[in-house]
Structures are given as structure tokens and as C-alpha cells.
Design a protein around this motif. Structure first.
Motif, short mmCIF file in Angstrom:
data_model
loop_
_atom_site.label_atom_id
_atom_site.label_comp_id
_atom_site.label_asym_id
_atom_site.label_seq_id
_atom_site.Cartn_x
_atom_site.Cartn_y
_atom_site.Cartn_z
N LEU A 189 30.54 45.03 33.90
CA LEU A 189 30.97 45.58 35.18
C LEU A 189 30.83 47.10 35.24
N VAL A 190 31.14 47.79 34.17
CA VAL A 190 30.98 49.25 34.15
C VAL A 190 29.52 49.63 34.28
N ASN A 191 28.65 48.95 33.54
CA ASN A 191 27.21 49.25 33.63
C ASN A 191 26.65 48.97 35.02
N VAL A 192 27.04 47.85 35.60
CA VAL A 192 26.55 47.53 36.95
C VAL A 192 27.09 48.55 37.95
N PHE A 193 28.35 48.92 37.82
CA PHE A 193 28.94 49.89 38.73
C PHE A 193 28.22 51.23 38.64
N ILE A 194 27.94 51.69 37.43
CA ILE A 194 27.25 52.97 37.26
C ILE A 194 25.85 52.91 37.83
N SER A 195 25.10 51.84 37.51
CA SER A 195 23.72 51.77 37.99
C SER A 195 23.65 51.59 39.50
N LYS A 196 24.54 50.81 40.08
CA LYS A 196 24.49 50.59 41.54
C LYS A 196 25.01 51.79 42.30
N SER A 197 26.02 52.47 41.76
CA SER A 197 26.54 53.64 42.48
C SER A 197 25.56 54.80 42.44
N SER A 198 24.77 54.89 41.36
CA SER A 198 23.78 55.97 41.29
C SER A 198 22.62 55.71 42.26
N ASN A 199 22.37 54.43 42.56
CA ASN A 199 21.30 54.09 43.51
C ASN A 199 21.82 53.98 44.94
N GLY A 200 23.13 54.08 45.12
CA GLY A 200 23.70 53.97 46.47
C GLY A 200 23.85 52.54 46.94
N GLU A 201 23.72 51.58 46.03
CA GLU A 201 23.86 50.16 46.40
C GLU A 201 25.32 49.75 46.38
N SER A 202 25.57 48.61 47.01
CA SER A 202 26.93 48.08 47.04
C SER A 202 27.26 47.39 45.72
N PHE A 203 28.44 47.68 45.21
CA PHE A 203 28.91 47.07 43.96
C PHE A 203 29.42 45.66 44.18
N TRP A 204 29.91 45.38 45.38
CA TRP A 204 30.59 44.11 45.68
C TRP A 204 29.60 43.03 46.08
N GLU A 205 28.89 42.48 45.09
CA GLU A 205 27.98 41.37 45.31
C GLU A 205 28.34 40.26 44.33
N PHE A 206 27.96 39.05 44.70
CA PHE A 206 28.27 37.91 43.84
C PHE A 206 27.62 38.06 42.47
N SER A 207 26.42 38.58 42.44
CA SER A 207 25.70 38.72 41.16
C SER A 207 26.44 39.64 40.19
N THR A 208 27.22 40.57 40.73
CA THR A 208 27.99 41.48 39.89
C THR A 208 29.05 40.72 39.08
N PHE A 209 29.64 39.73 39.70
CA PHE A 209 30.76 39.01 39.09
C PHE A 209 30.37 37.61 38.59
N PHE A 210 29.10 37.28 38.64
CA PHE A 210 28.62 35.95 38.27
C PHE A 210 29.06 35.55 36.85
N THR A 211 28.81 36.37 35.89
CA THR A 211 29.16 36.07 34.50
C THR A 211 30.66 35.93 34.33
N ALA A 212 31.40 36.86 34.90
CA ALA A 212 32.86 36.83 34.77
C ALA A 212 33.45 35.57 35.38
N ILE A 213 32.94 35.14 36.52
CA ILE A 213 33.48 33.97 37.19
C ILE A 213 33.21 32.70 36.38
N PHE A 214 31.97 32.47 36.02
CA PHE A 214 31.65 31.21 35.35
C PHE A 214 32.17 31.18 33.91
N TRP A 215 32.12 32.28 33.23
CA TRP A 215 32.70 32.34 31.89
C TRP A 215 34.22 32.18 31.99
#
Length: 105
Positions: free
Chosen positions: A37-63
Motif C-alpha cells: 500500500l505504501v509503494n502504490v500510494f507513493i507511485s500513484k501520488s507522484s503520477n497524480g493518479e487516484s489511490f482509491w482503486e480496487f487494484s490497490t486493495f486486491f491483495t489485501a482483500i483476498f489474502w
């Protein structure tokens, strides 16, 4: 008497191993998902993308679903077939057996 102590000791060791296994699983889940989550947040915030997508939480949800099943197994949680249900079924079959045996007397 000695066999009883040995049996109790083995059951206690097995229980401790199950608990340790669950807590290790939980710790790994938390560390890995925090890292993701930290890596996705850093990479998406630097690109100006939205952090709140299903793909962001996919691993956390199913695991997390798997972790919940592991928890239920280790802590003997069964909302559908719990102790009360088992006792009720046992009593039902004991009564049925008594009725059957009284039939043939």
C-alpha cells in the motif's frame, strides 16, 4: 497416567503451534500489505493518479479472506455448526434412539 500427561502435552503443543502459525500469518499479512500500500500510494501520488482503486486493495482483500478462514479454524469459530448446534443434534439423536429401543420392549 503417564499416557494421559503425554497426550495432554502433545495437544497443548499442537495448540500452541496452531496459534503461533496464525499470529505469524497475521504479522506477514500486515507487513506485506503495508509495504504494498505504501509503494502504490507513493507511485500513484507522484503520477497524480487516484489511490482509491480496487487494484490497490486486491491483495489485501483476498489474502484477508484467507486470513479470516485461518482465524476461524484456529479459534474454532463456526457460526453455523457451533457447540449449541452440536449439543442439540446429539440430544435429538439420543432421544430418537431411546424411542426406537422403547418400541421393541
Amino acid at each position: 497416567m503417564e499416557d494421559n500427561k503425554t497426550d495432554k502435552l502433545q495437544r497443548a503443543k499442537k495448540r500452541v503451534d496452531e496459534l503461533k502459525g496464525f499470529y505469524i500469518h497475521l504479522a506477514v499479512y500486515l507487513v506485506i500489505n503495508a509495504f504494498i500500500l505504501v509503494n502504490v500510494f507513493i507511485s500513484k501520488s507522484s503520477n497524480g493518479e487516484s489511490f482509491w482503486e480496487f487494484s490497490t486493495f486486491f491483495t489485501a482483500i483476498f489474502w484477508g479472506v484467507g486470513l479470516v478462514f485461518h482465524w476461524a479454524n484456529v479459534f474454532n469459530y463456526n457460526p453455523f455448526f457451533g457447540k449449541a448446534w452440536e449439543e442439540k443434534q446429539i440430544q435429538k439423536y439420543i432421544e430418537k434412539d431411546k424411542e426406537e429401543s422403547n418400541k421393541y420392549r
